[in-house]
Write a protein that holds these residues in place. Sequence first.
Motif, PDB file in Angstrom:
ATOM      1  N   UNK A 242       1.021  -1.026  -0.202  1.00  0.00           N
ATOM      2  CA  UNK A 242       0.193  -0.266   0.336  1.00  0.00           C
ATOM      3  C   UNK A 242       0.990   1.171  -0.399  1.00  0.00           C
ATOM      4  N   UNK A 243       1.724   0.717   0.331  1.00  0.00           N
ATOM      5  CA  UNK A 243       2.788   2.848   1.158  1.00  0.00           C
ATOM      6  C   UNK A 243       3.780   2.404  -0.537  1.00  0.00           C
ATOM      7  N   UNK A 244       3.955   1.456  -1.449  1.00  0.00           N
ATOM      8  CA  UNK A 244       4.386   2.256  -2.725  1.00  0.00           C
ATOM      9  C   UNK A 244       3.261   2.312  -3.445  1.00  0.00           C
ATOM     10  N   UNK A 245       1.833   1.851  -3.212  1.00  0.00           N
ATOM     11  CA  UNK A 245       0.981   2.771  -4.802  1.00  0.00           C
ATOM     12  C   UNK A 245       0.199   3.522  -4.167  1.00  0.00           C
ATOM     13  N   UNK A 246       0.506   3.561  -2.293  1.00  0.00           N
ATOM     14  CA  UNK A 246       0.072   4.860  -2.545  1.00  0.00           C
ATOM     15  C   UNK A 246       1.546   6.650  -2.959  1.00  0.00           C
ATOM     16  N   UNK A 247       2.505   5.547  -2.774  1.00  0.00           N
ATOM     17  CA  UNK A 247       3.067   6.708  -3.325  1.00  0.00           C
ATOM     18  C   UNK A 247       3.521   7.064  -4.733  1.00  0.00           C
ATOM     19  N   UNK A 248       2.963   6.299  -5.984  1.00  0.00           N
ATOM     20  CA  UNK A 248       2.350   6.148  -7.643  1.00  0.00           C
ATOM     21  C   UNK A 248       0.966   6.847  -7.563  1.00  0.00           C
ATOM     22  N   UNK A 249       0.282   5.806  -7.161  1.00  0.00           N
ATOM     23  CA  UNK A 249      -1.337   6.070  -7.260  1.00  0.00           C
ATOM     24  C   UNK A 249      -2.176   7.263  -6.707  1.00  0.00           C
ATOM     25  N   UNK A 250      -1.620   6.868  -5.540  1.00  0.00           N
ATOM     26  CA  UNK A 250      -2.470   8.763  -4.457  1.00  0.00           C
ATOM     27  C   UNK A 250      -2.778   9.974  -5.125  1.00  0.00           C
ATOM     28  N   UNK A 251      -3.664  10.163  -4.372  1.00  0.00           N
ATOM     29  CA  UNK A 251      -3.671  11.952  -5.446  1.00  0.00           C
ATOM     30  C   UNK A 251      -2.892  12.932  -4.362  1.00  0.00           C
ATOM     31  N   UNK A 252      -1.764  13.958  -4.854  1.00  0.00           N
ATOM     32  CA  UNK A 252      -0.914  14.395  -4.466  1.00  0.00           C
ATOM     33  C   UNK A 252      -2.044  15.119  -3.225  1.00  0.00           C
ATOM     34  N   UNK A 253      -1.189  15.767  -2.127  1.00  0.00           N
ATOM     35  CA  UNK A 253      -2.337  16.438  -1.130  1.00  0.00           C
ATOM     36  C   UNK A 253      -1.523  15.721   0.595  1.00  0.00           C
ATOM     37  N   UNK A 254      -2.307  16.119   1.158  1.00  0.00           N
ATOM     38  CA  UNK A 254      -2.537  15.981   2.651  1.00  0.00           C
ATOM     39  C   UNK A 254      -3.923  14.769   2.809  1.00  0.00           C
ATOM     40  N   UNK A 255      -4.664  14.136   1.809  1.00  0.00           N
ATOM     41  CA  UNK A 255      -5.163  13.424   1.550  1.00  0.00           C
ATOM     42  C   UNK A 255      -4.607  11.420   1.499  1.00  0.00           C
ATOM     43  N   UNK A 256      -3.642  11.679   0.260  1.00  0.00           N
ATOM     44  CA  UNK A 256      -2.770  10.858  -0.090  1.00  0.00           C
ATOM     45  C   UNK A 256      -2.509   9.842   1.225  1.00  0.00           C
ATOM     46  N   UNK A 257      -2.269  11.007   2.603  1.00  0.00           N
ATOM     47  CA  UNK A 257      -1.324  10.304   3.972  1.00  0.00           C
ATOM     48  C   UNK A 257      -2.443   9.980   4.805  1.00  0.00           C
TER      49      UNK A 257
END
Length: 834
Positions: A242-257
């Motif tokens: 999930x960490x790798x997926x968040x770095x590649x695909x999650x939207x930028x900004x505070x929401x990704x954290x």
Amino acid sequence: MRSISRGLAALLLLAAFAMTAVAAPPPAAKATAVAVTAGDGSNGSPVPAPEITVPALRARLDKIPEAVDTDDDVTALVAQTQDIVAQAQRFVASRAGPLADLNARLGELGTAPPKGTAEDADITRQRAALEKERNALDADIRLARLVAVDAQQRGSDLLAQRRALFEAHLLERSNSPLAGAFWRDIRSAWPTDRDRLVALEKEVRTGVSTALHGPERGGVIASLVGALLLALLGSWAAEHGLTRLAARSFPMGRLRRSLLAVAMVTATVLIVALAAQWGWQTLEDAGQWGPTAQRLGESVANFAIFVGFVIGLGRALLANGRPSWRLPPMADAMAARMAPYPWLIAGVTTLIWLTTQINTLVDASLAATVATHVATALALTALTVVMLMRLRLPEADVAPAIAAAPAPDALKPEEAAALAGRPLWVGLVTGAVAVVLIAICVLAAFGYVSLASFLASQLTWTGVVGAAAYLLFKFTDDLFIALLSSRSNAGQRLQKSLNVAPQTLDQAAIVLSAVGRVALFFYLVIALLAPLGTSPSELFQRSGKVGSSLKVGQFELVPGALFGALAVLVIGFLVLRLFKRWLDNSYLPSTTLEPGMRSSLTTLLGYVGGILVVASALSALGIGIERIAWVASALSVGIGFGLQAIVQNFISGLILLAERPVKVGDWVVLGTAEGDVRRINVRATEIQLGDRSTLIVPNSEFITKTVRNMTLANAEGRVLIRLPMPLTTDAQQVRTLMLAACSTHEGVLATPAPSLTLEGIENGLLIFQAIAYVASPRLAGGVRSDLLFVILEELKKAGLPMATPTTMVMAPAEPAAAAVVPATPSSPIPGTQT
């Protein structure tokens, strides 16, 4: 070999307890399922379950007592009431189709003819039979629904009795652990408790032995090892994936954290739940478990979801190894020190809960129960004290940080906050926790062990719920900011598609975030009132009962109705905005209405639509027009005094929009002010003056006072020039020059043509008056200035003299000293003309 078997049994129980399991069906439901799949006794073939009947359900409900003595009785009886409700609902669902068919067949036959009218006897018999069958089926459905309602009410009464029992036992006083009587009671009750524990141990050992030494021994061991690896390695792999997926695909900004943290907790719970279900189902199918051991295994599997949640929540919030993804403002060193504590909290609460569950299952003595309460209070108190000590920033960590960071800008925000000192609220919370810990120790020392155990358990549970609330609050805030904020990509697309102002989007994001936090806070309060380790299904069941309604006076406020009303408001105003935009951009431009009329019509429809949306929201909230009539009556007094001017302006605004004596785009003169009407609001009208300032005029001024509308009937403007000339002036030449100047100006209209008249003689001067027309009154001032420049220039070229004003110079009075001093001929008297 016997000790090895005991150790293996205990290890398997603790391993299953550390995993999350899907909630097992209640005993009554499970018995029903067994009855459905049981054989007929001869060849083992399954036989269908007995048909559900309303008298049977009523008989089962009548057997459930209305009063109970222990919590265990309440749990079993509530499970039976839930099973009765489920069967009654299935009965109603199974009869709904046949009832609809009967109604359709009766509809085909038509209504019965009036008395005295002949009808085919066969049709009459069919209708009578169908009506009889329909009435009987409808009566069964009604009775089944009544049984379901009665069962739900019985379950609610039993839960209320359990709360009453809990409150009654909470303040009971027993022997103090500091007194000898406490330990003598434990020693005297130990033989009986030991025999009961040995019986439970035999059931567990038998189940484990038959599962591990049966014909499928290899498969059982492989399944247990696979479940354990899935719980441990699966959670680790999910976290890194999930960490790798968040770095590649999650939207930028505070929401990704925050989204990564929520995803990690969810993945951990699901993976551990799957592993626990796998392991326990393997042991249950392969072994021969006694009833007490089976109940213990099922309870362990149910409680494991809490353990998985605590571990996943702790790892998601601490984020060791990825400090840039950490949500709380915590330094790296502190996060590293807190890393073992999610596992420690899960382990300590597991041992406490397991001990309490075993006492309940074996019906342990009062002395054992009291000892368990003491152990719970002391263990959780010690765990909390250790955590508070570890949360403090040691001097050994502060000194290197200060030495390594000469400037504040060189520190991370969380490190700078840690070095600067704790916030005030952190000190207040720490102080409150310290007071509770001291109170727990004092209560346990004086013999109030039940209350001390309850406070310690609730303190730990409050910490877990608070951590979960922090994560959900952050996620809710980041979600709405990412979806609606004017700075986000989604917000910018909404701004372009709906033509919404950036400030409106930001306000909507903040309001929706606040609403989401209020809803989460509601469930947070419900969760805090729940016992330690409550499952999500029980939590939502409690929240549904507690928050089903709130009665304020004669008005019943339902949380679901609140959200429904909010949804009606949001959707209604969004649809209204789209409708007004369609009117402005698509429909009204295709009509022959002038722009001012279009704006007035759109504004008026906006007011009507807003009233309808608010009325619909009130209706969704359960407030009808008849319920707010008293509010209108009470407000009428205030309207007659303090709100009279506001109501007057509001009604005047509606009159302006309806009669349109003044509309948007008109050039009006009101007193000493004149300008363009830019907007007609509910209370006031905006007029843009010539200096680009805006004049706010109450709407009642346009109704009660004289207003000059320069463009009401005719949008043309008039230029008036009055020019005085001497009596000796050639009037015809002046007329020719002035008309030529007016005719050659590009802003002057050809029709009506410019005109010039000789108004008369005033003070010995000829008065010439020129009138020209322009396209708009707004152009009159500029055109008049241009014409004056041209006319004066032409008169100068033609040598025509202009009139000069008559001036009179008054000589001052001669001073008294002038009579003594003679005047010299070379010095004329001041103020005289020569």
